[in-house]
Each structure stands twice: as structure tokens, then as C-alpha cells.
Enzyme design. Structure first.
Site, short mmCIF file in Angstrom:
data_model
loop_
_atom_site.label_atom_id
_atom_site.label_comp_id
_atom_site.label_asym_id
_atom_site.label_seq_id
_atom_site.Cartn_x
_atom_site.Cartn_y
_atom_site.Cartn_z
N THR A 1 -0.87 7.90 3.07
CA THR A 1 -1.35 8.10 4.45
C THR A 1 -0.74 9.39 5.03
N TRP B 1 -8.42 -2.41 -3.07
CA TRP B 1 -8.95 -1.10 -2.66
C TRP B 1 -9.08 -0.16 -3.85
N LEU C 1 -23.30 18.22 18.09
CA LEU C 1 -24.63 17.68 17.77
C LEU C 1 -25.11 16.65 18.80
N ASN D 1 0.01 13.05 -7.60
CA ASN D 1 0.11 14.49 -7.28
C ASN D 1 -1.17 15.22 -7.62
N PHE E 1 11.82 6.62 5.21
CA PHE E 1 10.80 5.63 4.82
C PHE E 1 11.20 4.21 5.20
N ARG F 1 -30.34 24.61 19.10
CA ARG F 1 -30.51 23.57 20.12
C ARG F 1 -30.46 24.22 21.52
N GLU G 1 -4.43 7.87 -1.14
CA GLU G 1 -3.59 8.89 -1.79
C GLU G 1 -2.36 9.21 -0.94
N GLY H 1 0.84 -1.20 0.00
CA GLY H 1 0.00 0.00 0.00
C GLY H 1 0.87 1.25 0.00
P1 TGC Z 1 11.18 7.24 -4.40
O1 TGC Z 1 12.51 6.54 -4.55
O2 TGC Z 1 11.11 8.40 -3.49
O3 TGC Z 1 10.67 7.69 -5.83
C1 TGC Z 1 10.60 6.78 -6.92
C2 TGC Z 1 10.46 7.61 -8.18
O4 TGC Z 1 9.22 8.32 -8.13
C3 TGC Z 1 9.46 9.73 -8.18
N1 TGC Z 1 8.49 10.37 -7.28
C4 TGC Z 1 7.54 11.16 -7.73
N2 TGC Z 1 7.23 11.58 -8.95
C5 TGC Z 1 6.17 12.39 -9.08
N3 TGC Z 1 5.43 12.77 -8.02
C6 TGC Z 1 5.70 12.36 -6.77
N4 TGC Z 1 4.93 12.74 -5.75
C7 TGC Z 1 6.80 11.52 -6.58
N5 TGC Z 1 7.36 10.93 -5.49
C8 TGC Z 1 8.40 10.24 -5.95
C9 TGC Z 1 10.90 9.89 -7.72
O5 TGC Z 1 11.45 11.07 -8.21
C10 TGC Z 1 11.54 8.67 -8.30
O6 TGC Z 1 11.72 8.89 -9.69
P2 TGC Z 1 13.02 8.29 -10.45
O7 TGC Z 1 12.87 8.78 -11.85
O8 TGC Z 1 14.20 8.82 -9.71
O9 TGC Z 1 12.87 6.80 -10.32
O10 TGC Z 1 10.12 6.14 -4.05
P3 TGC Z 1 9.87 5.32 -2.74
O11 TGC Z 1 9.67 3.90 -3.14
O12 TGC Z 1 10.90 5.66 -1.69
O13 TGC Z 1 8.44 5.84 -2.26
C11 TGC Z 1 8.21 7.09 -1.85
C12 TGC Z 1 6.76 7.19 -1.27
C13 TGC Z 1 6.61 6.39 0.01
C14 TGC Z 1 6.54 8.64 -0.96
C15 TGC Z 1 5.76 6.68 -2.31
O14 TGC Z 1 5.87 5.33 -2.52
C16 TGC Z 1 4.34 7.01 -1.91
O15 TGC Z 1 3.85 8.10 -2.18
N6 TGC Z 1 3.60 6.05 -1.26
C17 TGC Z 1 2.19 6.20 -0.98
C18 TGC Z 1 1.39 5.38 -1.98
C19 TGC Z 1 0.11 6.03 -2.37
O16 TGC Z 1 -0.09 7.22 -2.23
N7 TGC Z 1 -0.79 5.26 -2.92
C20 TGC Z 1 -2.02 5.78 -3.42
C21 TGC Z 1 -2.73 4.77 -4.29
S1 TGC Z 1 -4.01 5.46 -5.29
C22 TGC Z 1 -5.19 5.90 -4.23
O17 TGC Z 1 -5.10 5.87 -3.06
C23 TGC Z 1 -6.43 6.39 -4.86
S2 TGC Z 1 -7.64 6.84 -3.75
C24 TGC Z 1 -8.69 7.34 -4.90
C25 TGC Z 1 -9.87 8.09 -4.43
O18 TGC Z 1 -9.81 9.36 -4.36
O19 TGC Z 1 -10.92 7.43 -4.24
P1 FAD Z 2 -0.15 0.27 4.91
O1 FAD Z 2 0.79 0.75 3.88
O2 FAD Z 2 -0.09 -1.17 5.30
O3 FAD Z 2 0.04 1.17 6.20
C1 FAD Z 2 -0.50 0.83 7.48
C2 FAD Z 2 0.01 1.88 8.48
O4 FAD Z 2 1.43 1.82 8.55
C3 FAD Z 2 -0.33 3.30 8.05
O5 FAD Z 2 -0.60 4.09 9.18
C4 FAD Z 2 0.96 3.76 7.40
O6 FAD Z 2 1.12 5.16 7.38
C5 FAD Z 2 1.98 3.09 8.30
N1 FAD Z 2 3.27 2.96 7.64
C6 FAD Z 2 3.60 2.22 6.55
N2 FAD Z 2 4.89 2.38 6.23
C7 FAD Z 2 5.40 3.26 7.14
C8 FAD Z 2 6.69 3.85 7.33
N3 FAD Z 2 7.70 3.61 6.50
N4 FAD Z 2 6.84 4.70 8.37
C9 FAD Z 2 5.80 5.00 9.17
N5 FAD Z 2 4.57 4.48 9.04
C10 FAD Z 2 4.37 3.61 8.04
N6 FAD Z 2 -5.46 2.46 -4.09
C11 FAD Z 2 -5.37 2.48 -5.46
O7 FAD Z 2 -4.35 2.10 -6.02
N7 FAD Z 2 -6.42 2.93 -6.21
C12 FAD Z 2 -7.58 3.35 -5.66
O8 FAD Z 2 -8.50 3.76 -6.38
C13 FAD Z 2 -7.71 3.33 -4.24
N8 FAD Z 2 -8.88 3.69 -3.64
C14 FAD Z 2 -9.03 3.54 -2.30
C15 FAD Z 2 -10.28 3.76 -1.71
C16 FAD Z 2 -10.45 3.57 -0.35
C17 FAD Z 2 -11.80 3.77 0.26
C18 FAD Z 2 -9.35 3.20 0.46
C19 FAD Z 2 -9.52 3.05 1.95
C20 FAD Z 2 -8.12 2.97 -0.11
C21 FAD Z 2 -7.95 3.13 -1.49
N9 FAD Z 2 -6.72 2.83 -2.10
C22 FAD Z 2 -6.60 2.86 -3.48
C23 FAD Z 2 -5.62 2.29 -1.32
C24 FAD Z 2 -4.84 3.33 -0.52
O9 FAD Z 2 -4.04 4.11 -1.37
C25 FAD Z 2 -3.98 2.58 0.50
O10 FAD Z 2 -4.88 2.08 1.48
C26 FAD Z 2 -2.94 3.46 1.14
O11 FAD Z 2 -1.93 3.80 0.21
C27 FAD Z 2 -2.28 2.79 2.37
O12 FAD Z 2 -1.92 1.48 2.12
P2 FAD Z 2 -2.37 0.30 3.14
O13 FAD Z 2 -3.83 0.43 3.36
O14 FAD Z 2 -1.85 -0.97 2.56
O15 FAD Z 2 -1.65 0.64 4.51
#
Ligand code: TGC
Ligand code: FAD
Length: 395
Positions: A376, A173, A349, A251, A394, A279, A374, A148
């Protein structure tokens, strides 16, 4: 003396420092149009959708007609609006429900943006106009069961077979997964992470819904399974290589959440303020008690500061100078503060705060997901921490 004039100035009880006054007439028009849609189409129905755990599929076309799907993208039937206008739309949609804003975020900032930013001409022509109109629905598959916060470890794998690709793996998810016509799926390959445009009627692609959520119930969340899923060579997004591909899309969606969270917060604050004025306990409105006023004022401070922050980041984005870590700053602050506002509003409330008769607990529960998806709050803390110290915490 300005002091005497100051007394006659009217101060709004919600937009206290007049952030709205910083918007252009066009931005205000977008705000009022989306707000009108939310008031007539979302608010009368959303408590029921939330209770049933559904979001009507036809809402896609309605949001398309409203012009909010991919609204900040140019060409291919997209409106080409500014980042600020897009943010305002996110704020108004989430004042209705985070599930509705999520639908627009995933469609526009994740699925459409991925194709727009990383796709080729044929992919853009094929998908963007239909996605902008809401005739097709998109989803974005990055997260897996075991990956995740650390998507770089993903196990979904795409291997070459002649000129085709064969994709195997599971995504978890995924918003809109089971109602999508096209999925953007990120997978490891022999040459690093690549993105694939996968029509969901491709043999070997399946999606099933995740049930029993107590948050974002008016939103479809699914598991995607890709089993021997054969795709033609042209399914790969040619411009995306490595984790920067999906993170570049994030982003955009994270930026929308900076605004969206303030929409949810505003709805909670307004509800608490109205309630506190009417209220009565101990023979007076509870808004007359000092403790209630302190709660309301604290909510107001963070609501106005967060909205101002969203606008500032939006102006920076429109000038092309918003860094990803600054998006993290905004998402971290505004979601955290929105959640605090929702929880405080809930207390104002009393018992009514735990029912769906009022929007507060719905927003409060939704914001728990918004805090997690997006990236945590912990991940965004570490992104900002890395920016200011130069040290990666990280791993
Ligand atoms: P790291 O080594 O830092 O970076 C790998 C490569 O990625 C580039 N990069 C970015 N580029 C654009 N925008 C950003 N924000 C970027 N952050 C990093 C970086 O420059 C590097 O590029 P290159 O060319 O040098 O290879 O990567 P890392 O593995 O250490 O991870 C960094 C970390 C933890 C910040 C990243 O993995 C992260 O953001 N994790 C969180 C995952 C996440 O946000 N998942 C979301 C899934 S989608 C979702 O939740 C949809 S919800 C939808 C809804 O609204 O319903
Ligand atoms: P984990 O990564 O297992 O994290 C668990 C806890 O550990 C968190 O508190 C986290 O911050 C903490 N943690 C993890 N690593 C570290 C560290 N290095 N240091 C400190 N703390 C740490 N994903 C998609 O790809 N597409 C979607 O459309 C999408 N939609 C979603 C919709 C919903 C309703 C939800 C709930 C999630 C959705 N997601 C989607 C997934 C979402 O992006 C992930 O849940 C999120 O990135 C966190 O991953 P995880 O749930 O596996 O938690």
C-alpha cells in the site's frame, strides 16, 4: 541568439519534455509495438470486459506472442529485454487497462520471476517456456485474509510427510488465481517461509473468484484454498528462504507499476485534453477557461515528471544499482500522482466522466487497487521513511 530558434521548436502536448527522445530506437520500437497491440486489441474491447468483469483467457497467448510475458528474464524462451524495455511495455499495457498490465506483471514479474530467481533447473524447464508463450498461466499467492501488509505473519503452513510436503491454508486476492495452471504459494514451515510451485490440478488445491469488485474488473481475482495439498519434495523453490523470497519478486512487479501507472495517467490526461478542446460551454471550448487549463497543466507536469522518474529508475535498474526503497519511492509517487491525474481528468469530463464511454473512470477505479496492491502507499511511505531515518515504524 537561441531565443529566436526556440520559437520554431515543436513541443508535444503529451510528452512535453520529450522523454521519448531519451529512448533508444529499440525501446521506441517496443513502445510502438505494444501501443499498437493495445490500440487494436485492448481499447476496442476493454470497456465491455470491465463492465462484464472478465478478461478473456486467450489474451494470455496473445501477450505471449507479443513477447511481454517475462520479457525482462533471460533464457527458457524469455526475450531477455532490459528493465527499461519491460517498463515501457508495462506503461503501454496499462494505458489500455491496469487489468491487462496486472496479467503481465503477475505472470512475468511474480510467477515467472519466482521460478527464474529461486527455482531449480527442472522447475525452470517445466514452466518458464510455457509461461513465456502464455500457454500456461501463473499466479502468486502471498496475501491472506488476515495478513496483507504484514505477510510475515502468514498462517498457510507446509509440513513434511516423508519427503513430501503437505500444504494447508488460504490465500486471498490472488490475481489470475482461478485461471492459473501453476500457483507460486508462500507458506510457513518449521524452517521459516518457503515458496512452492503448485500445479493447480493438484488434489486439495481450489480457487474461486472474488466478485463485486468495482476496480480492476478486467482482471480475475481469486481466493486460493489448499487443503491437505500433497506436493513432492521437488515442488519447493530451493533458493528462496524467508520473507526475502516473495519480497524479492515484489520488487520486480512494483518496478513495473512505476511505469504502468504513468500509462493510465497518460490515457486520462489525453482524454481530458481532447475533451477540453472540443466541449463547448458558455460559447467556448472549456479548455479556454483558466481553471481548466490549470488542471490540464498540473496533470501534464506530474505525467512528465513521473515518466522521467520511471525512466531514471529503469536506467538504474539496468545498471544493477536500484535499491528496493527506491522502487518504493517510484511506486508511491507515480501511483499517487496517477490517481490524482485520473480524478482531475474525471472532473474535466463532467457527467461524461462517470461513464465507460470514456476510459477515465475505469482507470481511476483501477488505480485504487494499484495504490493498495504490491504494497500500500502507507507501506511504501514507511519503507522510504525507514531508509532515511534508520527507524522502523511498521510496528
Ligand atoms: P523485514 O524484516 O523488513 O524484511 C524481512 C526480510 O525480507 C527482506 N526484504 C526484502 N528483500 C527484497 N526486496 C524487498 N523489497 C525487501 N524488503 C524486505 C529483508 O531484507 C529481510 O531479509 P532477511 O534475510 O534479513 O530475513 O520485513 P517486515 O516483516 O518488517 O516487512 C516489511 C514490509 C512491511 C515492507 C513488507 O512486509 C511488505 O512489503 N509488505 C507489503 C506486502 C505486499 O506488498 N504484498 C503484495 C502481495 S502481491 C500483490 O499484491 C500482487 S498484485 C498483482 C497485480 O499486479 O495484479
Ligand atoms: P491491510 O494490510 O489490512 O491494510 C489496511 C490499511 O491499513 C491500509 O491502508 C494499510 O496501508 C494500513 N496499514 C497496515 N499496516 C499499517 C502500518 N503498520 N502502519 C500504517 N498503516 C498500516 N496479493 C497477492 O499475494 N497476490 C496477488 O496476485 C494479489 N492481487 C491483488 C489484486 C487486487 C485487485 C487487489 C486489490 C489486491 C491483490 N493482492 C494480491 C493483495 C494486496 O497485495 C493486498 O491487498 C495489500 O498488500 C494490502 O493488504 P490488505 O488488503 O490486507 O490491507
Amino acid at each position: 541568439m537561441t531565443g529566436t530558434h526556440t520559437k520554431t521548436l515543436r513541443v508535444d502536448s503529451v510528452d512535453f519534455i520529450d522523454v521519448g527522445g531519451l529512448l533508444s530506437p529499440e525501446e521506441r520500437l517496443i513502445r510502438d509495438t505494444v501501443r499498437g497491440f493495445v490500440n487494436t486489441r485492448i481499447l476496442p474491447n476493454v470497456a465491455e470486459w470491465f463492465e462484464e468483469g472478465t478478461l478473456p483467457r486467450e489474451l494470455g497467448r496473445e501477450l505471449g506472442a507479443l513477447g511481454v510475458l517475462g520479457m525482462h528474464l533471460d533464457g527458457y524462451g524469455c526475450p531477455g529485454a532490459s528493465a527499461v524495455a519491460y517498463g515501457i511495455a508495462c506503461m503501454e499495457l496499462e494505458a489500455g487497462d491496469a487489468g491487462v498490465r496486472s496479467f503481465a506483471s503477475v505472470q512475468g514479474s511474480l510467477a515467472m520471476y519466482a521460478i527464474h530467481r529461486w527455482g531449480d533447473e527442472a522447475q525452470k524447464q517445466r514452466w518458464l517456456p510455457a509461461l513465456a508463450r502464455g500457454e500456461a498461466i501463473g499466479c502468486f499467492g502471498l496475501t491472506e485474509h488476515d495478513f496483507g501488509s504484514n505477510p510475515g505473519g502468514m498462517r498457510t503452513f507446509a509440513r513434511r510427510d516423508g519427503s513430501d510436503w503437505i500444504v494447508d491454508g488460504t490465500k486471498m486476492w490472488i490475481t489470475n488465481g482461478s485461471i492459473a495452471d501453476v500457483a507460486i504459494v508462500w507458506a510457513q514451515t518449521d524452517a521459516g517461509i518457503r515458496g512452492f510451485v503448485v500445479p493447480t490440478d493438484t488434489r486439495g488445491f481450489g480457487a474461486s473468484n472474488i466478485h463485486r469488485k468495482l476496480s480492476l474488473r478486467a482482471s480475475v481475482t481469486s481466493e486460493l484454498v489448499l487443503q491437505d495439498c500433497r506436493l513432492p519434495a521437488e515442488a519447493v523453490l530451493p533458493q528462496a528462504r524467508g520473507l526475502g523470497g516473495p519480497l524479492g519478486c515484489l520488487n520486480e512487479a512494483r518496478y513495473g507499476i512505476v511505469w504502468g501507472a504513468m500509462g493510465a495517467a497518460r490515457a486520462c490526461y489525453e482524454t481530458a485534453l481532447d475533451y477540453a478542446k472540443t466541449r463547448v460551454q458558455f460559447d467556448r471550448p472549456i479548455g479556454g477557461f483558466q481553471l481548466t487549463q490549470e488542471k490540464l497543466v498540473n496533470m501534464l507536469l506530474e505525467l512528465n515528471k513521473g515518466t522521467l522518474l520511471a525512466l531514471h529508475l529503469g536506467r538504474m535498474k539496468d545498471q544493477g544499482r536500484l535499491a528496493p526503497s527506491q522502487v518504493s519511492f517510484g511506486k508511491l509517487n507515480n501511483v499517487r500522482e496517477a490517481l490524482a491525474i485520473a480524478r482531475e481528468a474525471r472532473t474535466v469530463l463532467g457527467a461524461n466522466g462517470v461513464t465507460l464511454e470514456y476510459p477515465v473512470i475505469r482507470h481511476m477505479n483501477n488505480l485504487e487497487s494499484v495504490l493498495t496492491y504490491e504494497g500500500t502507499s502507507e507501506m511504501h511511505t514507511l519503507v522510504v521513511g525507514k531508509e532515511i531515518t534508520g527507524l522502523d515504524a511498521f510496528t
